[in-house]
Enzyme design. Sequence first.
Site, PDB file in Angstrom:
ATOM      1  N   HIS A  15       8.012   9.708 -28.591  1.00 29.06           N
ATOM      2  CA  HIS A  15       7.021  10.618 -28.003  1.00 29.06           C
ATOM      3  C   HIS A  15       7.401  12.095 -28.253  1.00 29.06           C
ATOM      4  CE1 HIS A  15       4.112  12.154 -25.157  1.00 29.06           C
ATOM      5  NE2 HIS A  15       5.074  12.774 -24.512  1.00 29.06           N
TER       6      HIS A  15
ATOM      7  N   GLU B 288      10.364  18.533 -25.041  1.00 28.72           N
ATOM      8  CA  GLU B 288       9.678  18.886 -23.785  1.00 28.72           C
ATOM      9  C   GLU B 288      10.330  20.112 -23.152  1.00 28.72           C
ATOM     10  OE1 GLU B 288       6.922  17.468 -23.069  1.00 28.72           O
ATOM     11  OE2 GLU B 288       6.945  15.413 -23.843  1.00 28.72           O
TER      12      GLU B 288
ATOM     13  N   ARG C 116      -2.358  22.190 -14.957  1.00 26.22           N
ATOM     14  CA  ARG C 116      -1.422  21.104 -15.301  1.00 26.22           C
ATOM     15  C   ARG C 116      -1.639  20.605 -16.735  1.00 26.22           C
ATOM     16  NH1 ARG C 116       1.032  16.189 -11.571  1.00 26.22           N
ATOM     17  NH2 ARG C 116       2.269  15.310 -13.248  1.00 26.22           N
TER      18      ARG C 116
ATOM     19  N   ASN D  51       0.533  19.611 -21.593  1.00 27.60           N
ATOM     20  CA  ASN D  51       0.268  18.729 -22.735  1.00 27.60           C
ATOM     21  C   ASN D  51       0.199  19.491 -24.055  1.00 27.60           C
ATOM     22  OD1 ASN D  51       0.225  16.287 -21.343  1.00 27.60           O
ATOM     23  ND2 ASN D  51      -1.845  16.692 -20.615  1.00 27.60           N
TER      24      ASN D  51
ATOM     25  N   LYS E 125       8.028  22.900 -14.293  1.00 26.48           N
ATOM     26  CA  LYS E 125       7.096  21.799 -14.006  1.00 26.48           C
ATOM     27  C   LYS E 125       6.709  21.807 -12.524  1.00 26.48           C
ATOM     28  CE  LYS E 125       5.506  17.254 -14.727  1.00 26.48           C
ATOM     29  NZ  LYS E 125       5.520  16.009 -15.458  1.00 26.48           N
TER      30      LYS E 125
ATOM     31  N   GLU F 178      -4.251  17.713 -11.862  1.00 27.08           N
ATOM     32  CA  GLU F 178      -4.662  18.123 -13.212  1.00 27.08           C
ATOM     33  C   GLU F 178      -6.150  18.460 -13.318  1.00 27.08           C
ATOM     34  OE1 GLU F 178      -2.495  16.245 -16.396  1.00 27.08           O
ATOM     35  OE2 GLU F 178      -4.152  16.578 -17.764  1.00 27.08           O
TER      36      GLU F 178
ATOM     37  N   ARG G 261       0.818  -1.239   0.000  1.00 25.47           N
ATOM     38  CA  ARG G 261       0.000   0.000   0.000  1.00 25.47           C
ATOM     39  C   ARG G 261       0.844   1.280   0.000  1.00 25.47           C
ATOM     40  NH1 ARG G 261      -2.836  -3.299   3.580  1.00 25.47           N
ATOM     41  NH2 ARG G 261      -4.583  -4.292   2.547  1.00 25.47           N
TER      42      ARG G 261
ATOM     43  N   HIS H  62      -0.192  12.556 -29.724  1.00 26.25           N
ATOM     44  CA  HIS H  62      -0.643  11.190 -29.397  1.00 26.25           C
ATOM     45  C   HIS H  62      -1.315  10.558 -30.600  1.00 26.25           C
ATOM     46  CE1 HIS H  62      -0.686  11.785 -24.742  1.00 26.25           C
ATOM     47  NE2 HIS H  62       0.442  11.255 -25.164  1.00 26.25           N
TER      48      HIS H  62
ATOM     49  N   LYS I  83       3.075  11.396 -11.638  1.00 33.45           N
ATOM     50  CA  LYS I  83       2.220  10.528 -12.463  1.00 33.45           C
ATOM     51  C   LYS I  83       2.941   9.212 -12.679  1.00 33.45           C
ATOM     52  CE  LYS I  83      -0.499  13.850 -15.124  1.00 33.45           C
ATOM     53  NZ  LYS I  83      -0.798  14.379 -16.470  1.00 33.45           N
TER      54      LYS I  83
ATOM     55  N   HIS J 182       0.421  17.615 -27.330  1.00 31.40           N
ATOM     56  CA  HIS J 182       0.292  16.184 -27.043  1.00 31.40           C
ATOM     57  C   HIS J 182      -0.962  15.562 -27.658  1.00 31.40           C
ATOM     58  CE1 HIS J 182       3.553  17.068 -24.349  1.00 31.40           C
ATOM     59  NE2 HIS J 182       3.560  15.862 -23.808  1.00 31.40           N
TER      60      HIS J 182
HETATM   61  P1  NAD Z   1      12.238   5.258 -22.341  1.00 34.13           P
HETATM   62  O1  NAD Z   1      12.088   5.093 -20.900  1.00 34.13           O
HETATM   63  O2  NAD Z   1      11.684   4.180 -23.228  1.00 34.13           O
HETATM   64  O3  NAD Z   1      13.774   5.486 -22.689  1.00 34.13           O
HETATM   65  C1  NAD Z   1      14.168   5.615 -24.040  1.00 34.13           C
HETATM   66  C2  NAD Z   1      15.297   4.613 -24.393  1.00 34.13           C
HETATM   67  O4  NAD Z   1      16.525   5.083 -23.841  1.00 34.13           O
HETATM   68  C3  NAD Z   1      15.067   3.223 -23.819  1.00 34.13           C
HETATM   69  O5  NAD Z   1      15.536   2.276 -24.735  1.00 34.13           O
HETATM   70  C4  NAD Z   1      15.947   3.258 -22.564  1.00 34.13           C
HETATM   71  O6  NAD Z   1      16.323   1.986 -22.133  1.00 34.13           O
HETATM   72  C5  NAD Z   1      17.119   4.046 -23.064  1.00 34.13           C
HETATM   73  N1  NAD Z   1      17.916   4.712 -22.059  1.00 34.13           N
HETATM   74  C6  NAD Z   1      17.506   5.282 -20.905  1.00 34.13           C
HETATM   75  N2  NAD Z   1      18.517   5.947 -20.336  1.00 34.13           N
HETATM   76  C7  NAD Z   1      19.609   5.764 -21.113  1.00 34.13           C
HETATM   77  C8  NAD Z   1      20.934   6.234 -21.052  1.00 34.13           C
HETATM   78  N3  NAD Z   1      21.339   7.055 -20.105  1.00 34.13           N
HETATM   79  N4  NAD Z   1      21.790   5.832 -22.029  1.00 34.13           N
HETATM   80  C9  NAD Z   1      21.358   5.039 -23.038  1.00 34.13           C
HETATM   81  N5  NAD Z   1      20.105   4.602 -23.184  1.00 34.13           N
HETATM   82  C10 NAD Z   1      19.237   4.977 -22.221  1.00 34.13           C
HETATM   83  O7  NAD Z   1      11.560   6.616 -22.859  1.00 34.13           O
HETATM   84  P2  NAD Z   1      11.472   8.081 -22.222  1.00 34.13           P
HETATM   85  O8  NAD Z   1      11.396   8.974 -23.385  1.00 34.13           O
HETATM   86  O9  NAD Z   1      12.468   8.328 -21.177  1.00 34.13           O
HETATM   87  O10 NAD Z   1      10.050   8.044 -21.498  1.00 34.13           O
HETATM   88  C11 NAD Z   1       8.874   7.768 -22.204  1.00 34.13           C
HETATM   89  C12 NAD Z   1       7.848   7.242 -21.233  1.00 34.13           C
HETATM   90  O11 NAD Z   1       7.598   8.227 -20.251  1.00 34.13           O
HETATM   91  C13 NAD Z   1       6.518   6.898 -21.848  1.00 34.13           C
HETATM   92  O12 NAD Z   1       6.065   5.675 -21.344  1.00 34.13           O
HETATM   93  C14 NAD Z   1       5.618   8.024 -21.388  1.00 34.13           C
HETATM   94  O13 NAD Z   1       4.266   7.614 -21.254  1.00 34.13           O
HETATM   95  C15 NAD Z   1       6.204   8.365 -20.069  1.00 34.13           C
HETATM   96  N6  NAD Z   1       5.957   9.734 -19.624  1.00 34.13           N
HETATM   97  C16 NAD Z   1       5.470   9.905 -18.378  1.00 34.13           C
HETATM   98  C17 NAD Z   1       5.259  11.177 -17.895  1.00 34.13           C
HETATM   99  C18 NAD Z   1       4.809  11.359 -16.488  1.00 34.13           C
HETATM  100  O14 NAD Z   1       4.486  12.492 -16.107  1.00 34.13           O
HETATM  101  N7  NAD Z   1       4.823  10.328 -15.676  1.00 34.13           N
HETATM  102  C19 NAD Z   1       5.542  12.295 -18.696  1.00 34.13           C
HETATM  103  C20 NAD Z   1       6.034  12.085 -19.978  1.00 34.13           C
HETATM  104  C21 NAD Z   1       6.252  10.798 -20.435  1.00 34.13           C
HETATM  105  N1  GLY Z   2       3.619  15.103 -18.564  1.00 34.16           N
HETATM  106  C1  GLY Z   2       2.465  15.801 -18.158  1.00 34.16           C
HETATM  107  C2  GLY Z   2       2.273  15.880 -16.674  1.00 34.16           C
HETATM  108  O1  GLY Z   2       3.103  15.464 -15.901  1.00 34.16           O
HETATM  109  O2  GLY Z   2       1.271  16.338 -16.249  1.00 34.16           O
END
Ligand code: NAD
Ligand code: GLY
Length: 367
Positions: free
Chosen positions: A262, A182, A238, A242, A224, A234, A118, A249, A140, A245
Site C-alpha cells: 500500500h 505515510e 479528513r 488520502n 492525524k 470524513e 454491540r 489504489h 476506521k 491514494h
Molecule cells: P499488514 O497488517 O499486512 O502488515 C504487514 C506485514 O508485516 C504482515 O505480514 C504482518 O504480519 C507483518 N508484521 C506486522 N508487524 C510486524 C513486526 N513488528 N515484525 C515483523 N512483521 C510484522 O499491513 P499494514 O501495512 O500494517 O496495514 C495495511 C492495512 O491497513 C490494509 O488492510 C489497509 O487497508 C489498512 N489501513 C487502514 C487504515 C485505517 O485508517 N483504518 C489506514 C491505512 C491502512
Molecule cells: N487513512 C485515512 C484515514 O484514516 O482517514
Amino acid sequence: MQTIDVDLGERSYPIYIGAGLLARNDLLATHIVGRQVAIVTNDTVAPLYLAQLEQALSGYNITSVVLPDGESHKNWQTLQLIFDGLLSARHDRRTTVIALGGGVIGDMAGFAAACYQRGVNFIQVPTTLLSQVDSSVGGKTGINHPLGKNMVGAFYQPQAVLIDTQSLSTLPERELSAGLAEVIKYGLICDAPFLDWLEENMSALRALDQAALTAAIARSCAAKARVVAADERESGVRATLNLGHTFGHAIETHQGYGVWLHGEAVAAGTVMALDMSQRLGWITAAERQRAVKLFIAAGLPVTPPADMTPADFMEHMAVDKKVLDGKLRLVLLRGLGEAVVTGDFPRDILDATLSADYAQQLAQLKN
Ligand code: NAD
Ligand code: GLY
C-alpha cells in the site's frame, strides 16, 4: 515516552509512543475495564510479540486469537474466528479486545470490537510503521469485500493506542519504507517544516534510531489526531489524508493486491498528484522534485508501473470512495504542506498526468 491525545470529547484517547512500551502493564491496565482480555494477532506477529504482551497482562483472563497473516484474510470468514474465540471463552460485555499487529489486524479486531455484543472496549497495539502512524489512529475499522477494499466496516475509536517503537526491529525493510510513505504524506499535506526534519533524519529512521522513530511517529500521529478531531467521519478535511491514494489504489488493484505494498503505491500515486499539482501551477518543479527525492531516500518507488495505461487508471479510479455523484475528486497540493480535495480541474490536465513519462522525469532528477 511521548503521549498524543486524540480530542473527541467523551471518546478522547491517548496514543503512547516509545521504546519498550509493550512491557508497560500500567499503561494498558488504565484502559482495561474488566478482568477479560482478548488479544487478536496473526501467525507472523504471535511468535514475535504475543508472549511479551501476555506476560504484561498476566493478571487478566486472556484469550489469544491467532489469525492467518495477510490482506487476503481480511474478510468475513476470518472475522468469524474472532467471534468464535470470544464466545467459546465466554467473554462478556466488559471484555477488552487488543489488536496486536499491523493494519490488517487493527482494522479487523476493531471491527470485531465494534460488533461484539454491540461494542466492547478496544485497544490498538500497532506493530508496523504504517499502522503506528496511520491505521491505528482515527477509528476506521473494517474488512474487504470481494468487490471492494475496506467496503464493510464501522467508525469505532479505541480506548488507547500503545506504540512500542522497538517492535519495528523485526519489520521487513520494505514494510518500513511503506510506512515512511505515510509519514512523508503528513509533511506534504499539513506540516511543511516536517519535510525539513525528514530530509535530515531519513537515514536515522531507516537505521531504526529509536529517538528519531519516536519523534517521527509522534509528529505523524499529532497531525492525524488534529485532522480526525476536526472531521471524524470524513465529510471534509479528513479526505486530505488520502493524498496519492486515488492513483495508488488504482495501482494496487491493477497489479493485484500484495504485489505492490500500500505505501509503495501511495508513494508512486503521490508523485502523480504532485505532477498534476505542478501542471495546474499550484506547486513548482523544484517543490515536486524535493518531494520525489524524499520518497527515493525512503526507499520507495516514484514511477507508476510501466504497463499501466491512462485507461487502466481511469477504470480503477472511477470506484474511489471520494467519487461523489459520479464526479472524480482528487487530493492535490496548493503548496508543500497545503492539501486540497477538488473535483475542479480540466480533464486534459488529468489526462496529461496519467500519460506523463515518469521514468524520464526520474532520469532528469538524477542528472
Ligand atoms: P499488514 O497488517 O499486512 O502488515 C504487514 C506485514 O508485516 C504482515 O505480514 C504482518 O504480519 C507483518 N508484521 C506486522 N508487524 C510486524 C513486526 N513488528 N515484525 C515483523 N512483521 C510484522 O499491513 P499494514 O501495512 O500494517 O496495514 C495495511 C492495512 O491497513 C490494509 O488492510 C489497509 O487497508 C489498512 N489501513 C487502514 C487504515 C485505517 O485508517 N483504518 C489506514 C491505512 C491502512
Ligand atoms: N487513512 C485515512 C484515514 O484514516 O482517514
